[in-house]
Write an enzyme that holds these catalytic residues in place. Structure first.
Site, PDB file in Angstrom:
ATOM      1  N   HIS A 108       0.831  -1.208   0.000  1.00 11.80           N
ATOM      2  CA  HIS A 108       0.000   0.000   0.000  1.00 11.80           C
ATOM      3  C   HIS A 108       0.859   1.249   0.000  1.00 11.80           C
ATOM      4  CE1 HIS A 108       0.730   0.926   4.290  1.00 11.80           C
ATOM      5  NE2 HIS A 108       0.668  -0.384   4.489  1.00 11.80           N
ATOM      6  N   CYS A 164       3.790  -4.685   6.596  1.00 16.38           N
ATOM      7  CA  CYS A 164       3.304  -4.407   5.244  1.00 16.38           C
ATOM      8  C   CYS A 164       4.439  -3.905   4.354  1.00 16.38           C
ATOM      9  CB  CYS A 164       2.183  -3.372   5.282  1.00 16.38           C
ATOM     10  SG  CYS A 164       0.575  -4.067   5.737  1.00 16.38           S
TER      11      CYS A 164
END
Length: 197
Positions: A159, A172
Protein backbone atom coordinates in the site's frame (compact mmCIF):
# COMPACT_ATOMS: atom_id res chain seq x y z
CA UNK A 1 33.41 5.52 -37.38
CA UNK A 2 30.14 5.11 -35.48
CA UNK A 3 28.01 8.08 -34.68
CA UNK A 4 27.00 8.79 -31.09
CA UNK A 5 23.34 8.03 -31.96
CA UNK A 6 24.12 4.62 -33.47
CA UNK A 7 26.27 3.74 -30.44
CA UNK A 8 23.42 4.62 -28.09
CA UNK A 9 20.99 2.53 -30.16
CA UNK A 10 23.32 -0.47 -29.93
CA UNK A 11 23.61 0.00 -26.18
CA UNK A 12 19.81 0.13 -25.79
CA UNK A 13 19.36 -3.00 -27.90
CA UNK A 14 22.08 -4.72 -25.87
CA UNK A 15 20.46 -3.77 -22.55
CA UNK A 16 17.11 -5.08 -23.85
CA UNK A 17 18.74 -8.43 -24.71
CA UNK A 18 20.37 -8.65 -21.30
CA UNK A 19 17.05 -7.79 -19.66
CA UNK A 20 15.17 -10.40 -21.68
CA UNK A 21 17.65 -13.13 -20.69
CA UNK A 22 17.78 -12.18 -17.00
CA UNK A 23 14.12 -11.36 -16.34
CA UNK A 24 13.50 -14.78 -14.81
CA UNK A 25 16.42 -14.30 -12.43
CA UNK A 26 17.43 -11.53 -10.03
CA UNK A 27 16.34 -8.14 -11.39
CA UNK A 28 19.49 -6.13 -11.89
CA UNK A 29 18.26 -3.23 -14.00
CA UNK A 30 18.64 0.35 -12.85
CA UNK A 31 16.42 3.34 -13.63
CA UNK A 32 19.06 4.78 -15.98
CA UNK A 33 18.98 1.65 -18.17
CA UNK A 34 15.76 2.77 -19.83
CA UNK A 35 15.16 5.69 -22.17
CA UNK A 36 11.54 6.34 -21.12
CA UNK A 37 11.16 6.50 -17.34
CA UNK A 38 7.51 7.31 -16.67
CA UNK A 39 8.15 8.89 -13.34
CA UNK A 40 11.18 9.20 -11.10
CA UNK A 41 11.14 10.07 -7.44
CA UNK A 42 14.50 11.62 -6.63
CA UNK A 43 13.91 11.96 -2.88
CA UNK A 44 14.55 8.23 -2.44
CA UNK A 45 18.09 7.20 -1.53
CA UNK A 46 18.83 6.07 -5.10
CA UNK A 47 16.05 7.73 -7.11
CA UNK A 48 14.87 4.40 -8.49
CA UNK A 49 11.11 4.78 -8.87
CA UNK A 50 10.06 4.47 -12.51
CA UNK A 51 7.50 2.87 -14.80
CA UNK A 52 7.55 1.96 -18.51
CA UNK A 53 4.19 2.49 -20.19
CA UNK A 54 5.40 0.72 -23.31
CA UNK A 55 5.58 -2.67 -21.51
CA UNK A 56 2.08 -4.07 -22.03
CA UNK A 57 0.51 -7.52 -21.94
CA UNK A 58 1.79 -10.65 -20.29
CA UNK A 59 1.21 -12.16 -16.87
CA UNK A 60 2.10 -9.74 -14.05
CA UNK A 61 4.53 -10.77 -11.31
CA UNK A 62 5.77 -8.56 -8.47
CA UNK A 63 9.05 -9.32 -6.70
CA UNK A 64 9.75 -7.66 -3.36
CA UNK A 65 13.44 -7.71 -2.39
CA UNK A 66 13.73 -6.99 1.33
CA UNK A 67 17.53 -6.61 1.37
CA UNK A 68 17.36 -4.04 -1.47
CA UNK A 69 14.12 -2.41 -0.21
CA UNK A 70 12.77 -2.47 -3.77
CA UNK A 71 9.78 -3.83 -5.66
CA UNK A 72 10.10 -5.06 -9.24
CA UNK A 73 7.01 -5.30 -11.44
CA UNK A 74 7.18 -7.68 -14.42
CA UNK A 75 4.73 -8.18 -17.26
CA UNK A 76 5.24 -11.42 -19.16
CA UNK A 77 8.84 -11.59 -17.96
CA UNK A 78 9.61 -8.00 -19.01
CA UNK A 79 10.55 -5.48 -16.33
CA UNK A 80 7.89 -2.74 -16.36
CA UNK A 81 8.83 -0.79 -13.24
CA UNK A 82 10.82 -0.48 -10.06
CA UNK A 83 9.84 1.18 -6.80
CA UNK A 84 11.58 1.67 -3.47
CA UNK A 85 9.65 0.07 -0.60
CA UNK A 86 9.60 0.00 3.19
CA UNK A 87 9.14 -3.46 4.70
CA UNK A 88 8.75 -4.63 8.29
CA UNK A 89 10.97 -3.64 11.19
CA UNK A 90 12.32 -6.09 13.80
CA UNK A 91 9.42 -7.73 15.57
CA UNK A 92 7.14 -7.12 12.56
CA UNK A 93 9.15 -8.79 9.79
CA UNK A 94 7.55 -8.99 6.35
CA UNK A 95 7.00 -12.69 5.59
CA UNK A 96 8.98 -14.17 2.72
CA UNK A 97 7.64 -16.65 0.19
CA UNK A 98 5.34 -16.84 -2.81
CA UNK A 99 1.85 -15.35 -2.49
CA UNK A 100 -1.07 -14.06 -4.58
CA UNK A 101 -2.99 -10.81 -4.27
CA UNK A 102 -6.20 -11.87 -2.56
CA UNK A 103 -7.90 -8.50 -1.95
CA UNK A 104 -7.73 -4.98 -3.37
CA UNK A 105 -9.11 -1.88 -1.62
CA UNK A 106 -8.37 1.57 -3.01
CA UNK A 107 -8.98 3.44 0.28
CA UNK A 108 -8.26 0.81 2.92
CA UNK A 109 -7.69 1.63 6.60
CA UNK A 110 -5.81 -0.50 9.11
CA UNK A 111 -7.81 -2.17 11.87
CA UNK A 112 -4.66 -2.67 13.99
CA UNK A 113 -2.51 0.47 13.63
CA UNK A 114 -3.48 4.13 13.67
CA UNK A 115 -4.43 6.84 16.16
CA UNK A 116 -6.81 7.43 19.04
CA UNK A 117 -8.78 10.59 18.27
CA UNK A 118 -11.35 12.55 20.26
CA UNK A 119 -14.90 13.28 19.10
CA UNK A 120 -13.73 16.47 17.36
CA UNK A 121 -11.19 14.47 15.35
CA UNK A 122 -8.04 15.63 17.16
CA UNK A 123 -5.34 13.01 17.66
CA UNK A 124 -4.91 12.27 21.37
CA UNK A 125 -2.51 9.34 20.98
CA UNK A 126 -0.65 8.59 17.74
CA UNK A 127 1.00 5.53 16.23
CA UNK A 128 -0.91 3.03 18.32
CA UNK A 129 -1.27 -0.74 18.09
CA UNK A 130 -4.79 -1.58 19.32
CA UNK A 131 -3.50 -4.87 20.71
CA UNK A 132 -0.96 -3.12 22.95
CA UNK A 133 -2.04 0.47 23.53
CA UNK A 134 -4.95 1.25 25.83
CA UNK A 135 -7.56 3.60 24.39
CA UNK A 136 -7.86 6.84 26.41
CA UNK A 137 -11.36 7.66 27.67
CA UNK A 138 -13.42 9.73 25.25
CA UNK A 139 -11.47 8.67 22.18
CA UNK A 140 -12.11 6.38 19.21
CA UNK A 141 -9.68 4.45 17.05
CA UNK A 142 -8.96 5.76 13.54
CA UNK A 143 -7.02 3.30 11.41
CA UNK A 144 -3.98 4.39 9.46
CA UNK A 145 -4.66 5.19 5.82
CA UNK A 146 -3.44 2.43 3.46
CA UNK A 147 -4.39 3.71 -0.01
CA UNK A 148 -4.15 1.26 -2.93
CA UNK A 149 -4.06 -1.72 -0.56
CA UNK A 150 -3.35 -5.15 -2.06
CA UNK A 151 -3.49 -8.02 0.44
CA UNK A 152 -0.58 -10.43 0.08
CA UNK A 153 -0.52 -12.70 3.16
CA UNK A 154 -2.87 -12.49 6.15
CA UNK A 155 -2.83 -8.92 7.43
CA UNK A 156 0.19 -8.06 5.26
CA UNK A 157 -0.32 -6.10 2.08
CA UNK A 158 1.22 -3.60 -0.30
CA UNK A 159 0.00 0.00 0.00
CA UNK A 160 0.93 3.67 -0.21
CA UNK A 161 2.90 5.01 2.73
CA UNK A 162 6.08 6.59 4.01
CA UNK A 163 9.21 5.25 2.30
CA UNK A 164 12.72 6.38 3.25
CA UNK A 165 14.85 3.52 1.91
CA UNK A 166 14.87 1.33 5.02
CA UNK A 167 12.47 -1.06 6.83
CA UNK A 168 9.93 0.90 8.89
CA UNK A 169 6.52 -0.79 8.64
CA UNK A 170 4.60 -3.21 10.84
CA UNK A 171 5.06 -5.94 8.24
CA UNK A 172 3.30 -4.41 5.24
CA UNK A 173 5.10 -3.36 2.08
CA UNK A 174 4.86 0.41 1.64
CA UNK A 175 5.40 2.15 -1.69
CA UNK A 176 5.47 5.88 -2.51
CA UNK A 177 1.90 7.02 -3.24
CA UNK A 178 2.34 7.46 -7.01
CA UNK A 179 4.00 4.04 -7.39
CA UNK A 180 1.41 2.31 -5.18
CA UNK A 181 -1.25 3.71 -7.52
CA UNK A 182 0.56 2.42 -10.63
CA UNK A 183 1.15 -1.04 -9.13
CA UNK A 184 -2.50 -1.18 -8.01
CA UNK A 185 -3.78 -0.29 -11.48
CA UNK A 186 -1.58 -2.92 -13.15
CA UNK A 187 -1.92 -5.86 -10.74
CA UNK A 188 -5.25 -7.73 -11.00
CA UNK A 189 -6.53 -10.08 -8.33
CA UNK A 190 -4.44 -13.24 -8.22
CA UNK A 191 -1.20 -11.54 -9.28
CA UNK A 192 1.81 -13.50 -8.01
CA UNK A 193 3.92 -11.70 -5.40
CA UNK A 194 7.31 -13.13 -4.45
CA UNK A 195 8.88 -11.73 -1.27
CA UNK A 196 12.53 -12.62 -0.81
CA UNK A 197 15.23 -11.74 1.65
Amino acid sequence: MQTFTSLIKKMLVGSSLVLATTAAFAPVAQAGDYPYPYQQHRSMTDGSAWWRRDVVGGTPHIIIDISEQRAYFYKGGRLAGISPVATGIAGYRTPTGSFRISEKDIDHRSNLFGHYVDRAGYVRKSSVDVRRDKRPAGTVFRGASMDFFMRVNGAVGMHAGKVTGRPESHGCIRLPWHMAKIFYENAPMGTKVTVRQ
